[in-house]
Design a protein around this motif. Sequence first.
Motif, short mmCIF file in Angstrom:
data_model
loop_
_atom_site.label_atom_id
_atom_site.label_comp_id
_atom_site.label_asym_id
_atom_site.label_seq_id
_atom_site.Cartn_x
_atom_site.Cartn_y
_atom_site.Cartn_z
N SER A 160 2.10 30.63 -12.39
CA SER A 160 3.20 30.73 -10.89
C SER A 160 3.04 30.19 -10.17
CB SER A 160 3.53 31.71 -10.37
OG SER A 160 4.66 31.10 -9.35
N PRO A 161 2.93 28.38 -9.81
CA PRO A 161 2.80 27.72 -8.54
C PRO A 161 2.62 28.15 -7.09
CG PRO A 161 5.12 27.68 -9.27
CD PRO A 161 4.96 28.06 -10.20
N ASP A 162 3.20 29.19 -7.15
CA ASP A 162 3.50 30.16 -5.41
C ASP A 162 2.61 30.97 -4.77
OD1 ASP A 162 6.00 28.15 -4.83
OD2 ASP A 162 7.07 30.25 -5.85
N ASP A 163 1.94 32.24 -6.18
CA ASP A 163 1.67 33.43 -6.19
C ASP A 163 0.41 33.05 -7.01
OD1 ASP A 163 2.07 35.02 -8.50
OD2 ASP A 163 4.11 34.30 -8.18
N TRP A 174 -3.26 25.67 -7.89
CA TRP A 174 -2.45 24.75 -8.77
C TRP A 174 -2.54 23.31 -7.95
CZ3 TRP A 174 3.07 24.95 -11.37
CH2 TRP A 174 2.93 26.57 -12.54
N LEU A 175 -3.10 23.53 -6.30
CA LEU A 175 -2.52 22.48 -5.21
C LEU A 175 -4.51 22.27 -4.92
CD1 LEU A 175 0.58 23.02 -3.91
CD2 LEU A 175 -0.20 21.27 -5.02
N ASP A 176 -5.52 22.65 -5.49
CA ASP A 176 -6.55 22.06 -5.37
C ASP A 176 -6.79 20.89 -5.82
OD1 ASP A 176 -9.03 21.68 -5.58
OD2 ASP A 176 -10.04 23.69 -6.48
N PRO A 177 -7.34 20.01 -4.15
CA PRO A 177 -7.43 18.37 -4.60
C PRO A 177 -8.59 18.04 -5.11
CG PRO A 177 -8.24 19.47 -2.74
CD PRO A 177 -7.76 20.69 -2.91
N ASP A 178 -9.30 18.83 -5.47
CA ASP A 178 -10.11 18.75 -6.53
C ASP A 178 -10.34 18.86 -8.04
OD1 ASP A 178 -12.11 18.52 -4.80
OD2 ASP A 178 -12.73 20.05 -4.52
N GLU A 180 -6.79 17.97 -10.87
CA GLU A 180 -4.79 17.04 -11.06
C GLU A 180 -4.34 18.08 -11.81
OE1 GLU A 180 -4.65 12.83 -11.70
OE2 GLU A 180 -6.12 12.39 -10.27
N MET A 181 -2.95 18.23 -11.08
CA MET A 181 -2.12 18.55 -11.96
C MET A 181 -1.19 18.00 -13.29
SD MET A 181 0.40 20.77 -9.86
CE MET A 181 0.53 19.77 -8.25
N ASP A 182 -1.26 18.40 -14.45
CA ASP A 182 -0.78 17.67 -15.67
C ASP A 182 0.65 17.76 -15.08
OD1 ASP A 182 0.38 20.11 -16.31
OD2 ASP A 182 -0.73 20.99 -17.71
N MET A 183 2.02 16.94 -15.50
CA MET A 183 3.40 16.27 -15.46
C MET A 183 3.81 18.00 -15.15
SD MET A 183 3.23 13.84 -13.44
CE MET A 183 5.49 13.90 -13.88
N ASP A 184 3.88 18.73 -16.24
CA ASP A 184 4.44 20.02 -16.26
C ASP A 184 4.48 21.00 -16.00
OD1 ASP A 184 5.83 21.56 -18.42
OD2 ASP A 184 4.03 22.87 -18.12
N SER A 185 3.25 21.25 -15.50
CA SER A 185 2.57 21.76 -13.92
C SER A 185 2.98 21.12 -12.46
CB SER A 185 1.47 21.85 -13.10
OG SER A 185 0.87 22.68 -14.35
N TRP A 186 3.24 20.23 -12.07
CA TRP A 186 3.48 19.13 -10.98
C TRP A 186 5.02 19.38 -11.20
CZ3 TRP A 186 1.26 16.00 -7.15
CH2 TRP A 186 2.53 15.21 -6.46
N LEU A 187 5.62 19.20 -12.03
CA LEU A 187 7.26 19.74 -12.45
C LEU A 187 8.19 20.85 -11.52
CD1 LEU A 187 8.70 16.62 -14.53
CD2 LEU A 187 8.52 16.24 -12.12
N VAL A 189 6.28 22.69 -9.30
CA VAL A 189 6.66 23.25 -8.11
C VAL A 189 7.02 22.83 -7.22
CG1 VAL A 189 5.06 22.68 -5.84
CG2 VAL A 189 3.31 22.34 -8.15
N GLY A 190 8.15 23.49 -6.57
CA GLY A 190 8.93 23.19 -5.71
C GLY A 190 9.46 22.19 -5.08
N SER A 191 10.11 22.34 -3.71
CA SER A 191 10.32 20.70 -2.62
C SER A 191 8.73 20.56 -2.03
CB SER A 191 11.20 20.93 -2.14
OG SER A 191 12.59 21.74 -2.65
N PHE A 192 8.04 21.43 -1.68
CA PHE A 192 7.23 21.19 -1.12
C PHE A 192 5.39 21.10 -1.80
CE2 PHE A 192 9.98 22.07 1.87
CZ PHE A 192 10.15 21.13 2.58
N TYR A 193 4.96 20.36 -1.55
CA TYR A 193 3.42 19.98 -2.13
C TYR A 193 2.38 19.94 -1.00
CZ TYR A 193 5.54 18.15 -6.45
OH TYR A 193 6.42 18.29 -7.81
#
Length: 292
Positions: A160-163, A174-178, A180-187, A189-193
């Motif tokens: 899950s992208p939230d928990d 998923w939002l570790d700046p070190d 990069e997410m693949d496009m499947d994971s990117w989409l 994620v909800g409205s906010f990154y």
Amino acid sequence: MKSVVFLLIGIFLVGCNKAEETHVKNPVIHMGFNKPVQNLLKESPVEFSKDCMDTVDMCWYKIQNPSSSSNLPSVNISLDNKTLNINQVSDITTAVSKEFGENLSNLKLTLRGLPDNSPHKDQRDFIYALINSIKAVGWQHYFFPSDPRVSGSQAKKINSPDDVLGFYVSSHPWLDPDYEMDMDSWLKVGSFYNWYFFKDGVHLNLRAWRKNSKDTPGERGTYLITLNFKTEELYWLSGFEEKNERRNWRELLPARLKKYAEMRQEREEKVRAAGIEVDESYQDPQIKALEK
């Protein structure tokens, strides 16, 4: 008559020169945290508007431009002898109050990103290029003190992208700046990154808001990108809401940090038991405000 004409021409030329002097093409605004805001206001090549609210003894200083403007400023933020350069900034806001002090302690920048309804992949690449420029001048990934230290290397083990294992975390793998997410994971994620960084006593939250295209929601979207900076004192102070607590936040913070550490330890035990690695190398940044 000739003398009058020459005089008018002279006045016109002087007026033009002044206009050219005051209109700077793509100006650069230099900012330094823990330096007087008044210095910034005096030295800025672009004038800030001022909006004060006496009841809370606070003033907001702003620069606002339409994102379509051809003359958006850049902002240079210097920390630890390195400068983060942010281009195409449409909005700049900082607040000053007696509680915060007269020095620059907070800053919000809104950027002009890619055109509306650009491909999600292009938007993602644009944001990661920004992230890389932030990291290049020494900003490091920040974990919230109660979150388990699970890096992006473990992202595939998180569904899950939230928990993480059912408990909500702000510093999500998923939002570790070190990484990069693949496009499947990117989409997914909800409205906010949200990406979080820390450097030399300043916290940075890079946030992107996504609105999918109506016609091709899985392919294109519009993104609003902001960068929110806070000095560590303001960062920790904002966690206390009651007036008495805010007045004594330095004395109260150690107990809160202890509680956060206990939460992290409990969560990391569950994470390890599930076969997810913990980044033992990460250490929370020292809080200078507690050393005073």
